[in-house]
Design an enzyme around this catalytic site. Structure first.
Site, PDB file in Angstrom:
ATOM      1  N   ASP A 191      -0.662  -9.038  -3.685  1.00 41.46           N
ATOM      2  CA  ASP A 191      -2.091  -9.129  -3.971  1.00 41.46           C
ATOM      3  C   ASP A 191      -2.875  -9.276  -2.671  1.00 41.46           C
ATOM      4  OD1 ASP A 191      -4.608  -9.791  -5.458  1.00 41.46           O
ATOM      5  OD2 ASP A 191      -3.212 -10.008  -7.120  1.00 41.46           O
ATOM      6  N   HIS A 208      -8.779 -12.854  -5.345  1.00 39.77           N
ATOM      7  CA  HIS A 208      -8.028 -12.402  -6.518  1.00 39.77           C
ATOM      8  C   HIS A 208      -6.589 -12.922  -6.522  1.00 39.77           C
ATOM      9  CE1 HIS A 208      -5.922  -9.373  -9.071  1.00 39.77           C
ATOM     10  NE2 HIS A 208      -7.052  -9.379  -9.751  1.00 39.77           N
ATOM     11  N   SER A 257      -5.363  -8.469 -14.972  1.00 40.35           N
ATOM     12  CA  SER A 257      -4.881  -9.155 -13.771  1.00 40.35           C
ATOM     13  C   SER A 257      -4.509 -10.592 -14.063  1.00 40.35           C
ATOM     14  CB  SER A 257      -5.969  -9.175 -12.690  1.00 40.35           C
ATOM     15  OG  SER A 257      -5.932  -8.028 -11.902  1.00 40.35           O
TER      16      SER A 257
END
Length: 508
Positions: A179, A222, A431
């Site tokens: 990520d 994120h 996600s």
């Protein structure tokens, strides 16, 4: 850019488009352009990045490297175990020339813009947790709960709260988060962070120097949100992860300025994870610049080959690869899909793709666990992709509170997790669903430490709680059907085999 597959929801859903056997002591054959983040010089303005996939065997690799040099290419790094070579070249005919070389299976550009001309497209921010919410939650936490756990409706949705009374998972199990980076100084992450298994893979080259796996100021948070969902420590404060006793590693694969997840970085992430004992990988993104990579296109076929080889290698080494299904509320099982977002690093050109030829990477690769998202009311999230025979399993990903409000004391229909700098915030997307499933896989590996990746996946599917199709599916209650679920109770397009079950995962 290809968003990591998490969307930030404000008042409604905001839809956004989506190793070497050991770390090298020095970067081999590195041209002047791996990436600024690696502390290396900048590439020639016209240089492009490529992957060249060769047949197994030293002869093919050596022959290809000679041809690469002759065609004006510079080898960045070669992953000889899977026959993938990362190359930079300013020759516009480089890929076409290399494809003619004996022993080369495929070759193609990993992006459509030169290395020095990437666009910047900032991600939409999440909603941060307010001080009032935190105070209220802490006052409602029961014995054994972390302070913010009352706001985490997602844990009881998959019986994780009950699972934690049996086991928190093993510190010998590591989940690799491919990520945007993880802040290992966060109080909820620090106790469970695996530094040895962490690295930056920007440009396709693994680097650990200077805590390269961390997000820096201004970069996407994120990956940090994903990491907390998996393994935020159960330490009396903050939030609780699905598997709060396992380790989490950061494999930074998102470009700092653009948020792009390019093939060379994704390959590096899988290879590094495989060779450093990672048991589960979480992949909450799609590989840029193509929403779908079509094997009928020579360039895109090379990307499918490279990421496919890397993910298969990781699975052979024992890793369970888990990935997000995507946020375009699209039926991935239909024969044709309109793709209006690709390529996302230059100017998108609308195209109709045939699903038999075109794959979302890595979620639709063989062996990868594909996860759809559910909301607080236990039905498919409004944005979640679906598809009978494509989606394997479901997990909480959150939704707009307007569409799926949680029961009190939770107040937000999204997922609450960690953010850099010791903070917390809400996000929603597939996600967020993928790390919930990855956490359950980690609990299974903790319970069955000697089980193969195939065995862990089989248990994950067998133990899931079956969910029948939602019919009619009208998430906004406007009287119109928003999606059609196909399949039966035991397996269907919305939920696959059903909701991932954390409690069964810790039962021996």
């Amino acid at each position: 850019m290809a968003l990591p597959l998490g969307v930030a929801l404000v008042s409604a859903v905001a839809f956004l488009p989506g190793t070497a056997s050991a770390r090298p002591a020095a970067v081999p054959d590195t041209p002047a352009s791996v990436s600024q983040a690696l502390g290396l010089p900048t590439a020639d303005a016209a240089s492009m990045s490529y992957v060249v996939n060769v047949r197994p065997g030293k002869g093919s690799a050596e022959r290809a490297k000679k041809a690469i040099a002759k065609a004006g290419g510079d080898v960045v790094i070669a992953y000889d175990k899977i026959g993938v070579i990362v190359v930079h070249s300013a020759n516009p005919d480089f890929a076409k020339t290399i494809r003619k070389v004996k022993g080369v299976d495929s070759a193609g550009a990993t992006r459509t813009a030169p290395l020095s001309a990437q666009a910047d497209d900032a991600l939409e921010s999440e909603r941060p947790l307010t001080a009032q919410e935190a105070k209220a939650a802490a006052g409602k936490a029961s014995a054994g709960q972390d302070e913010l756990e009352p706001l985490q409706w997602d844990l009881p949705a998959m019986k994780a709260d009950k699972a934690h009374k049996v086991s928190l998972g093993s510190s010998k199990v590591t989940v690799g988060v491919l990520d945007s980076g993880v802040d290992d100084t966060h109080p909820d992450i620090a106790p469970n962070f695996d530094r040895e298994a962490s690295a930056s893979c920007l440009g396709g080259v693994p680097v650990q120097k200077g805590d390269a796996w961390r997000p820096v100021a201004g970069e996407s948070d994120h990956g940090m949100h994903v990491a907390g969902t998996i393994a935020a420590a159960k330490n009396g404060t903050g939030v609780t992860g699905v598997a709060p006793g396992v380790k989490v590693a950061s494999l930074k694969v998102a470009e700092p300025a653009t948020g792009m997840y390019y093939t060379e970085a994704v390959v590096c992430g899988f290879m590094w994870a495989a060779d450093h004992g990672v048991d589960v990988t979480n992949n909450s993104y799609y590989t840029d610049p193509w929403l779908f990579n079509c094997k009928t296109d020579a360039d895109q076929k090379a990307l499918v080959d490279a990421v496919g080889r890397a993910s298969k290698y990781a699975e052979r080494k024992g890793a369970v690869n888990v990935a997000a299904a995507g946020n375009a509320k699209t039926d991935l099982a239909q024969d044709e899909i309109l793709d209006e977002s690709s390529p996302d690093d230059t100017t998108p050109v609308p195209r109709v793709i045939k699903t038999k030829d075109c794959l979302d990477l890595p979620s639709q690769l063989p062996g990868v666990v594909t996860v759809s998202a559910t909301g607080a009311k236990g039905i498919k999230s409004s944005y979640s992709n679906y598809g009978n025979g494509v989606v394997d399993i479901a997990a909480p990903g959150g939704d707009s509170t307007k569409y799926q409000a949680p029961n009190a004391p939770a107040v937000d229909g999204r997922i609450l997790s960690t953010l850099p700098g010791g903070k917390f915030g809400y996000k929603a997307g597939t996600s967020m669903a993928s790390p919930h499933a990855a956490g359950v896989a980690a609990l299974l590996k903790s319970t069955h430490p000697h089980a193969s990746a195939a065995r862990i996946k089989a248990l994950l599917y067998r133990q899931a709680d079956a969910m029948a199709c939602t019919k009619p599916y009208d998430y906004d209650a406007d009287g119109k059907v928003d999606a059609v679920c196909e399949g039966g109770r035991n397996k269907n397009g919305f939920y696959g085999v059903g909701m991932a079950d954390a409690l069964d995962a810790v039962r021996k």
